[in-house]
Design a protein around this motif. Structure first.
Motif, PDB file in Angstrom:
ATOM      1  N   ASP A  36       0.957  -1.302   0.052  1.00  0.00           N
ATOM      2  CA  ASP A  36      -0.131  -0.180  -0.001  1.00  0.00           C
ATOM      3  C   ASP A  36       0.787   1.382   0.140  1.00  0.00           C
ATOM      4  O   ASP A  36       0.727   2.186  -0.654  1.00  0.00           O
ATOM      5  CB  ASP A  36      -1.060  -0.070   1.070  1.00  0.00           C
ATOM      6  N   ASN A  37       2.050   1.080   0.703  1.00  0.00           N
ATOM      7  CA  ASN A  37       2.828   2.161   0.794  1.00  0.00           C
ATOM      8  C   ASN A  37       3.684   2.547  -0.624  1.00  0.00           C
ATOM      9  O   ASN A  37       3.678   3.750  -1.196  1.00  0.00           O
ATOM     10  CB  ASN A  37       4.019   2.093   1.999  1.00  0.00           C
ATOM     11  N   TRP A  38       3.980   1.403  -1.163  1.00  0.00           N
ATOM     12  CA  TRP A  38       4.632   1.587  -2.432  1.00  0.00           C
ATOM     13  C   TRP A  38       3.767   2.189  -3.476  1.00  0.00           C
ATOM     14  O   TRP A  38       4.538   2.772  -4.260  1.00  0.00           O
ATOM     15  CB  TRP A  38       5.381   0.030  -2.726  1.00  0.00           C
ATOM     16  N   LYS A  39       2.589   1.707  -3.524  1.00  0.00           N
ATOM     17  CA  LYS A  39       1.762   2.195  -4.581  1.00  0.00           C
ATOM     18  C   LYS A  39       1.454   3.685  -4.549  1.00  0.00           C
ATOM     19  O   LYS A  39       0.986   4.240  -5.563  1.00  0.00           O
ATOM     20  CB  LYS A  39       0.487   1.387  -4.625  1.00  0.00           C
ATOM     21  N   LYS A  40       1.822   4.376  -3.508  1.00  0.00           N
ATOM     22  CA  LYS A  40       1.677   5.873  -3.302  1.00  0.00           C
ATOM     23  C   LYS A  40       2.981   6.424  -3.964  1.00  0.00           C
ATOM     24  O   LYS A  40       2.966   7.747  -4.195  1.00  0.00           O
ATOM     25  CB  LYS A  40       1.731   6.211  -1.907  1.00  0.00           C
ATOM     26  N   LEU A  41       4.012   6.029  -4.586  1.00  0.00           N
ATOM     27  CA  LEU A  41       5.272   6.363  -4.899  1.00  0.00           C
ATOM     28  C   LEU A  41       5.387   6.287  -6.217  1.00  0.00           C
ATOM     29  O   LEU A  41       4.977   5.429  -6.997  1.00  0.00           O
ATOM     30  CB  LEU A  41       6.519   5.702  -4.048  1.00  0.00           C
TER      31      LEU A  41
END
Length: 226
Positions: free
Chosen positions: A2-7
C-alpha cells in the motif's frame, strides 16, 4: 505494498565502479552521477556533471547529450546492438547507459517489481550463506521489461530484506552475477539497500570473491509520491 503504490519516482546521487567498467572501456562514466527514475514505467534520467553529459534510458531508446543539450547521441532498439558480445567486449557510451539504466531501475524497484503484471514467481529451496539461512525466489520477467535476463533469483533474510540477487547478463554473453545488497536505509517507509556489490558465481552458485565486478554506492536517495 500500500505504501509502495503511493510512490511514483526515485531520485538519487550515487557512484558506480568496479572491474567491469575497465573491461568495457568506460571506467569513470558513472562516477558521481544523479538520477531520476519512474517507479511505474522503465524510464531513467541520468546526469553526470563531473563527466559533462546527461542521458535518458527507456527499453526502446537511449540518448546522451552534453549538459547544455548539444552533441546528441541516440540509439533505437538498443538491445539489438549487443549481438556477439562477451563479458570483455568493449562498449560505447550508449551500450553502457542502456545496461546501467535497466539495471538501476530493477534494483530500485525490487522486490515490489515482482508484483507487477506479467511476473511469475516460484519459491526455491533455502540457501545457507554468511551464517544465515535465506529464502530464495525464482522470478521470471515478462518480455516487456528490459533486464539482465528473464529468469533471476532473489535471496531474502529472516527480516524479509533482500540479501543477494543472482542473474546472468544477456548483453555480456550470459556472464553470471551475484549482486549483494546491504547497508539498508529507510526511505519514505521503504527499506532500501544503499550498497551493492556484484561478483561472479561458480557452477554451485558460490561467490567468486575476486574481482569485484560492479560496485554501487548510493549517497542520497528519496522517493516522490503521487
Amino acid at each position: 505494498m500500500d505504501n509502495w503504490k503511493k510512490l511514483r519516482t526515485a531520485s538519487a546521487t550515487l557512484d558506480i565502479g568496479g572491474a567491469i567498467w575497465h573491461l568495457k572501456g568506460q571506467p569513470d562514466m558513472f562516477r558521481n552521477i544523479a538520477l531520476v527514475a519512474s517507479l511505474t514505467r522503465q524510464h531513467v534520467s541520468v546526469m553526470a556533471p563531473q563527466s559533462g553529459w546527461q542521458g535518458t534510458f527507456t527499453p526502446d531508446a537511449v540518448r546522451i547529450e552534453s549538459l547544455e543539450g548539444h552533441a546528441t547521441e541516440e540509439r533505437r532498439a538498443p538491445r539489438d546492438f549487443y549481438h556477439g558480445h562477451a563479458q570483455d567486449t568493449s562498449w560505447d557510451r550508449l551500450h553502457a547507459l542502456y545496461f546501467t539504466g535497466y539495471a538501476l531501475w530493477t534494483y530500485l524497484t525490487i522486490p515490489f517489481l515482482y508484483t507487477y503484471p506479467g511476473f511469475h514467481t516460484e519459491e526455491l529451496p533455502e540457501w545457507e550463506e554468511n551464517g544465515e539461512v535465506w529464502r530464495r525466489l525464482k522470478v521470471t520477467f515478462p518480455d516487456t521489461i528490459a533486464s539482465h535476463t528473464r529468469e533471476q533469483i532473489s535471496y531474502f533474510g529472516d527480516d524479509g530484506l533482500l540479501r543477494r540477487h543472482d542473474y546472468t547478463v544477456d548483453v555480456m554473453g550470459g556472464a553470471p552475477g551475484a549482486n549483494y545488497a546491504s547497508d539498508y536505509r529507510e526511505v519514505n517507509g521503504v527499506m532500501l539497500p544503499t550498497t551493492r556489490r556484484v561478483f561472479a558465481y561458480d557452477e554451485a552458485r558460490r561467490k567468486v570473491g575476486e574481482p569485484l565486478l560492479v560496485s554501487i554506492d548510493f549517497r542520497t536517495i528519496e522517493f516522490g509520491a503521487a
